[in-house]
Enzyme design. Structure first.
Site, mmCIF file in Angstrom:
data_model
loop_
_atom_site.group_PDB
_atom_site.id
_atom_site.type_symbol
_atom_site.label_atom_id
_atom_site.label_comp_id
_atom_site.label_asym_id
_atom_site.label_seq_id
_atom_site.Cartn_x
_atom_site.Cartn_y
_atom_site.Cartn_z
ATOM 1 N N ASP A 1 -9.938 -5.461 -3.994
ATOM 2 C CA ASP A 1 -9.305 -4.589 -3.002
ATOM 3 C C ASP A 1 -10.290 -3.484 -2.655
ATOM 4 O O ASP A 1 -10.712 -2.717 -3.526
ATOM 5 C CB ASP A 1 -8.013 -4.005 -3.581
ATOM 6 C CG ASP A 1 -7.191 -3.214 -2.579
ATOM 7 O OD1 ASP A 1 -7.771 -2.634 -1.645
ATOM 8 O OD2 ASP A 1 -5.954 -3.163 -2.737
ATOM 9 N N SER B 1 0.830 -1.201 0.000
ATOM 10 C CA SER B 1 0.000 0.000 0.000
ATOM 11 C C SER B 1 0.871 1.259 0.000
ATOM 12 O O SER B 1 1.677 1.433 -0.915
ATOM 13 C CB SER B 1 -0.956 -0.042 1.196
ATOM 14 O OG SER B 1 -1.973 0.923 1.073
ATOM 15 N N HIS C 1 -7.056 -6.250 0.421
ATOM 16 C CA HIS C 1 -5.985 -5.254 0.386
ATOM 17 C C HIS C 1 -4.726 -5.682 1.146
ATOM 18 O O HIS C 1 -3.621 -5.583 0.623
ATOM 19 C CB HIS C 1 -6.490 -3.922 0.951
ATOM 20 C CG HIS C 1 -5.451 -2.844 0.930
ATOM 21 N ND1 HIS C 1 -4.903 -2.355 -0.233
ATOM 22 C CD2 HIS C 1 -4.824 -2.181 1.950
ATOM 23 C CE1 HIS C 1 -4.002 -1.430 0.061
ATOM 24 N NE2 HIS C 1 -3.944 -1.301 1.370
#
Length: 248
Positions: free
Chosen positions: A194, A94, A224
Site C-alpha cells: 500500500d 481508507s 491501496h
C-alpha cells in the site's frame, strides 16, 4: 466494463431487514465503492453510499469542510437505515474505514464493520505541519490511483487539499483515542503493498479495539484502492459471508 467516473451517491432499499452504510475515502467519491455497494445491494440488503461533503467536485471544496461534516453525512445514512432495518453494518475504505470505526464507537448497536486499509495515523514527516502549511499552501500533489490493476481510475482529486488533510489528521487522533470503544465484530482487509496508508495503521486498529470477533485478511494482489483492484471479489464475497454469519 464501464469505466466512466460516477461520483453520485447510491441509495438502495432492500427487503430483508439488513442495512449497510458504505463509506468512501479522503479525496475520493462513491465511484471507488460503487461495485462493492452494488454487490451488497444484490443480496437484497438496504445500502447507503453517501457522497461526503467537499468530495466529488473539486479539491478546493474539500478545504472548506471539516471532519465533522464528513462524519455527519455517514451518521445520517446510519439513522436513515435504522428506520427500516433490524441490523445495520458499516464498511469503508481508507478514511471510509476511519468513518466506519467512528460509527462503531458512537453507536454500540451497530452490528459489525468491514474495513479496507483503514487510515488512523499519518507517518509522513510533514504530517504535523499540515495546520501551518494549510495557511500558505492550499494543495499539494496527490497520490491517486494506487491500484495494481491496469487501466483503472478511482476518480480521486488530482491534488491533495491541505486544510482538509489537516482535518483528517485531527479526525484520526479522535478515532485512535476511542479505539477501545469498538467492541463489534470486525473484518479487516489490508494490502501487503500500500503506497498511501502505512501497514502500521491496521496494526494500530487491531491492537486498539476491544472486539472479540476479529478477522484480519492480507491482500497480496492489490494496492491501496483494493475495492477496485484484483482482490475486490475477495473483499465483496468476504463481507457478504461476514454479514450473513452475524445475521443468521
Amino acid at each position: 466494463m464501464d469505466n466512466a467516473i460516477d461520483h453520485a451517491p447510491l441509495h438502495h432499499d432492500g427487503d430483508d431487514g439488513i442495512g449497510v452504510v458504505v463509506c468512501h475515502g479522503f479525496t475520493g467519491s462513491p465511484h471507488s465503492m460503487r461495485p462493492w455497494a452494488r454487490h451488497l445491494a444484490a443480496q437484497g440488503w438496504s445500502v447507503r453510499l453517501p457522497l461526503l461533503p467537499g468530495h466529488g467536485t473539486t479539491w478546493r471544496d474539500a478545504n472548506r469542510t471539516t471532519w465533522q461534516d464528513w462524519y455527519g453525512e455517514v451518521e445520517r445514512a446510519l439513522t436513515d437505515l435504522r428506520q427500516h432495518c433490524s441490523s445495520v453494518y458499516a464498511v469503508g475504505l481508507s478514511m471510509g474505514g476511519t468513518l466506519a470505526l467512528r460509527l462503531a464507537q458512537q453507536h454500540p448497536d451497530l452490528a459489525g464493520i468491514v474495513l479496507v486499509n483503514p487510515a488512523v495515523t499519518m507517518l509522513r514527516w510533514d504530517a504535523k505541519l499540515l495546520p501551518v502549511l494549510g495557511l500558505v499552501v492550499p494543495s499539494v500533489p496527490a497520490i491517486g490511483n494506487d491500484i495494481a490493476k491496469p487501466g483503472v481510475d478511482e476518480g480521486a482529486y488530482p491534488r491533495t487539499p491541505v486544510r482538509a488533510a489537516a482535518q483528517l489528521r485531527r479526525f484520526q487522533a479522535v478515532v485512535r483515542a476511542d479505539l477501545p470503544k469498538v467492541a463489534q465484530p470486525v473484518l479487516l482487509y489490508h494490502s501487503a503493498d500500500d503506497h498511501v496508508v502505512e501497514p502500521v495503521n491496521s496494526e494500530i486498529v487491531l491492537k486498539g479495539i476491544s472486539s472479540a470477533d476479529v478477522r484480519e485478511v492480507v491482500l497480496h494482489d492489490s494496492y491501496h484502492v483494493a475495492t477496485l483492484d484484483h482482490d475486490a471479489p475477495q473483499i465483496f464475497d468476504g463481507s457478504v459471508a461476514f454479514i450473513q454469519r452475524l445475521s443468521s
